[in-house]
Design an enzyme around this catalytic site. Structure first.
Site, mmCIF file in Angstrom:
data_model
loop_
_atom_site.group_PDB
_atom_site.id
_atom_site.type_symbol
_atom_site.label_atom_id
_atom_site.label_comp_id
_atom_site.label_asym_id
_atom_site.label_seq_id
_atom_site.Cartn_x
_atom_site.Cartn_y
_atom_site.Cartn_z
ATOM 1 N N ASP A 1 0.809 -1.215 0.000
ATOM 2 C CA ASP A 1 0.000 0.000 0.000
ATOM 3 C C ASP A 1 0.844 1.268 0.000
ATOM 4 O O ASP A 1 0.453 2.280 -0.576
ATOM 5 C CB ASP A 1 -0.928 0.006 1.223
ATOM 6 C CG ASP A 1 -1.987 -1.074 1.128
ATOM 7 O OD1 ASP A 1 -1.983 -1.837 0.137
ATOM 8 O OD2 ASP A 1 -2.832 -1.160 2.033
ATOM 9 N N GLY A 2 2.020 1.209 0.635
ATOM 10 C CA GLY A 2 2.870 2.391 0.701
ATOM 11 C C GLY A 2 3.250 2.908 -0.674
ATOM 12 O O GLY A 2 3.284 4.122 -0.909
ATOM 13 N N ASN B 1 -6.108 7.937 1.766
ATOM 14 C CA ASN B 1 -6.736 7.280 2.913
ATOM 15 C C ASN B 1 -7.477 8.281 3.805
ATOM 16 O O ASN B 1 -8.688 8.270 3.861
ATOM 17 C CB ASN B 1 -5.694 6.535 3.762
ATOM 18 C CG ASN B 1 -5.419 5.128 3.260
ATOM 19 O OD1 ASN B 1 -6.297 4.496 2.681
ATOM 20 N ND2 ASN B 1 -4.207 4.648 3.468
ATOM 21 N N ASP C 1 -9.506 11.823 21.527
ATOM 22 C CA ASP C 1 -8.142 11.798 21.001
ATOM 23 C C ASP C 1 -8.029 12.504 19.661
ATOM 24 O O ASP C 1 -6.939 12.928 19.276
ATOM 25 C CB ASP C 1 -7.656 10.351 20.861
ATOM 26 C CG ASP C 1 -7.119 9.792 22.178
ATOM 27 O OD1 ASP C 1 -7.184 10.511 23.188
ATOM 28 O OD2 ASP C 1 -6.658 8.643 22.195
#
Lengths: 338, 338, 338, 338
Positions: free
Chosen positions: A105-106, A185, A215
């Site tokens: 995916d990178g 993403n 968060d």
């Protein structure tokens, strides 16, 4: 006769297929860095594209400095035929017909970042990495690439989000901020290294919708719904659905369920004026920067998707990756009359 | 020049607005049954539509038998001007320009069921009931209805699902099965009164995707994502997103997260051949029937949505209903430096 | 010196071990019904217990009618040595030193139901079924049973819930209602075959705590937290934790998170006076009965647990079953620098 | 007679009540810092304790430097009667009979941190802050404090976790590390400022249980189950349940549900040897420090709880705080026949 006849157009995902206007001539090959295992497949692919398919092959200039390649005798005949470019310096627009990624995916996220407007179709080989975005296996790559060159393949158009940070004190937007960053993403706004909860205001089409205390907040594409968003509790959305997902990260409120909004809205995210601390924004996990009180982040869907070539088809590829990468609903079957 | 330029069309939800081809003349008014509090508003609305607006007003024939109305002297002058119809007997197609509902989500679900093809625009007053589908308040109804008649309003096109039960042993599909049932919220397949877990096979575009072991499965529209699906853990989807949601009910598998698939797919649901018991299917909470081994349920998105008139606009209406009906992210604000 | 010194006693789970007062002489063997594959192991075990270990062996009277056993020549010498009993007729109290189950969680649930007060230690072989409650493998059963007879084993005391249905119109509680039913997993109150949401009032120690609007409510032991409750979204509780878990089934409220309360409280569950429909109660998935408006269900923790013999120890057995039965946190490991 | 009779002891939460061995004489008063609104109540309380109740009153030495107090004429007569101490310097053990906190959960967390062994009973006034740990309202404080001094009150013993960081390269444990830090809510191990997922190994009683891949891991007391853990998806546990909760933060695995283990286990947490980055540990939100590969964190339940005085009783106080602070199951009631 009816006064107003309301009928919707529904697109069959199977209808999205790759169609070449003219035979593709140029190809950009991207390989995973720091992974010895992709060196030989990389050379094999380049050789085949250059000498068998007679294509113009682009690689990043920095690849030629790779020690593993320099010392590889098989690479020498290939090296001289390669075209190179430098990220942020050479313009690839209109030069590349399609892209091949080797390595998970990178590499596809990186390919996406190279094209801030229209992106050529991308064929991604997972090479043993987690392959949500990389459905192809490298064995018999020749047959598979040939099929793609002939146009016999399905496409998934993966939408991207355009993210623009507007600083409180900037009189005029500088050019880079104005065009923004595209993410495939998600864009994340979180408390960063601060121990305090974030207080983040969310606006849709200019209206204040809610305040996030927790968060942080994830704004993701459907593609990103299976990345960080799913870890934060989101439902999983097929990449062809035109929508934007908003997912809180560890919200203090029990009732803060993730939401999915139409692709056409504009989101704005600001640190609340009464927040105890600033927030941090990151784009596809990179380029982390502080978001101070008064700064804002604008997010809209880009009209330039990443056309991702399917190994089988839109539906099979997605469910295969859910099972493979997320073990979605994998379970031991109960025996009858147990 | 680029070989293939990939650009997406992104629809602005604000662009969906009501436009009349010609001034609307006929209106169907639906009121909640067994609720005394809507009697007077119902009469007031009918009077105003008939005597002020000179419209042709339709009501269900059974409404005239309502004891509360029969004994109401204000209703007498109205009664004679009404057109009536009987569900399942009279054809309303092309006769109704728009619909007004008095009384909560149930009335809009009923309106939807009356129109198995194109649905006229619906204006729904919640009358104090839970108002996910009914955004209008009745106070000052005259001004609000006038605005709608003049076309100054936003619309949400709420997609529906066409559900067809195919019986194992039926040589030919009977007519009713063939056309199927349209649902606005969801179709549910569950274990019904059986104490055993369901075993349900799910297919997309003919491919077996997964098997559900649990209490059942919900296939919902985005509108239905805030109904039963949200109770079963789904993310909430804005009704304008073209998608179908699949949500398991109490699945035995920890990893069975809900999924959202493109509007254009065909789903098929079958009781697994090795299931211990049959399953039960219901449509928007009604018409429950048994689904035996070998029977199947086919679900596709209908091209005929319910055009639901907004009180403000698509975005504000939805978030208002999330806050009002589901208390979405309602929380006590933490004080500074607490 | 301190006025009040507050110190807690914390029990080490490893300290719970089986200790026999005198050598065990009598054993009850329970086998799964309608499963041919356990016939031969069943005979092998009985033979060994009778002829090698010289124990008094009990089986259910109905077992002798099993056609599979009748026709099995190996069973004949065993048959004459067996003691039998009939459920609900013969009293097993004080007659059984320990219990062996062959065949999955169902057999242990059944063993539990036979002993409404103190339960002898239970050794459960899963025989290939899902084995949350049955950790032993049958291969080399002789060595394992011998270890148990010698007392070299860890125990998990699985708490049970005593459930008493109090009918609105019963002047005096009948005896069976008074003593109640013991469940090892959970008691469930749900909408049963009704299409309407349940409205269930929950009381703790006499105080009204909340109202459940949804499909129903699960009151479970820690053992039951990995059964129906986990499917409804509960966290998983180790069976040694003295607590009662309350889990809503598909609640209409987004904020209705499951809760865990101390073992010593009394819960009362009633159908709300303004509920549209009645509810249904079932005990470990059995004995379903209607709960009408005015009826109530009382639940307390019983002082009689099921002493469940561990294959390894309390901690290892539980995590093994989480991985085996629920695939808890089973995932593909991400490669470095992917 | 039964060989082994297995009976459990079940404690009634209502049985935990405050009992003084002798009348309490000394009281420690803790007030929220940087909050002007507590100044006057603080003075009122001190005056009343000193001049009406003739008690020995302790405050922190730094309080006397507070500008708001220095300039307050009402404080002068009180000041001279106060005993003071300095955190980390003066030993409070055996000097304090009970503690009064003014100002929300933070003050009770601070009180807990002052007593690393036995803690005197704590009475906490919420003063308008979020009051999970502070159930008392200040109006009519005299009557309420008098009741406590007379011993007419219920207690909740809130367990604490002892956390010890063991460094890889420390030949011998230094004293502070050895005794560890006590937390009342939770100890968190997360990725800190790192953009990479954490890889954290979890051990129970020396056995490797699982590996966490995600944002991190929360080990919490039941008290802490309604703090950070609930935001990360945990069920809520009443503070009297003797248990330890383990909750992943945004785990990459869909099946990583939170778990609850018995109070008597020892947990060990280590950064996985193959992790890409280190992790960070923090204790009740403070004292953040890096955890490198080879370092480990040991967590056990302390025998020294915080005895927290109830405003009503254990059950009512907890459910009131769930409703008040978390809006637990607050919903609009559906009307009948809607």
């Amino acid at each position: 006769m009816k006064n107003v006849a309301m009928v919707m157009t529904i697109q069959d995902p199977a209808s999205q297929r790759l169609t070449w206007n003219k035979p593709p001539l140029s190809v950009l090959v991207i390989k995973k860095v720091q992974d010895v295992s992709v060196i030989q497949p990389f050379i094999d692919l380049l050789s085949w594209l250059i000498f068998e398919k007679r294509m113009v092959v682009f690689v990043e200039a920095s690849v030629l400095d790779d020690v593993q390649l320099k010392n590889n005798t098989y690479f020498n005949p290939v090296r001289d035929k390669l075209c190179t470019f430098k990220e942020g310096k050479d313009d690839l627009t209109d030069k590349i017909d399609f892209i091949i990624c080797l390595g998970g995916d990178g590499t596809l996220l990186y390919a996406s970042s190279l094209f801030q407007q229209s992106v050529p179709p991308v064929m991604a080989f997972h090479m043993g990495s987690l392959g949500f975005l990389a459905p192809f296996e490298f064995a018999n790559f020749q047959g598979q690439v040939t099929s793609v060159l002939e146009g016999h393949v399905a496409l998934t158009l993966r939408s991207r989000l355009r993210c623009i940070v507007v600083r409180k004190n900037s009189d005029s937007l500088d050019k880079k901020s104005h065009s923004g960053v595209l993410v495939l993403n998600e864009v994340v706004v979180d408390r960063g290294p601060s121990p305090y909860l974030s207080n983040i205001d969310l606006f849709l089409d200019g209206k204040h919708i809610t305040t996030v205390q927790g968060d942080g907040l994830i704004v993701s594409t459907p593609t990103g719904s299976t990345a960080y968003a799913v870890a934060a509790g989101a439902s999983m959305i097929h990449p062809s659905v035109p929508a934007i997902m908003v997912t809180p990260i560890c919200p203090h409120s029990l009732s803060f369920r993730p939401i999915v909004v139409p692709a056409g809205v504009e989101l704005k995210i600001m640190v609340s004026p009464d927040a105890r601390s600033t927030a941090w924004v990151s784009f596809d996990g990179r380029h982390q920067q502080e978001l101070k009180v008064g700064d804002s982040l604008k997010v809209t869907m880009s009209i330039y998707p990443v056309p991702s070539i399917c190994a089988q088809d839109q539906i099979s590829d997605w469910f295969d990756s859910l099972a493979e990468c997320l073990h979605w609903n994998v379970r031991r079957k109960q025996r009858q009359f147990d």
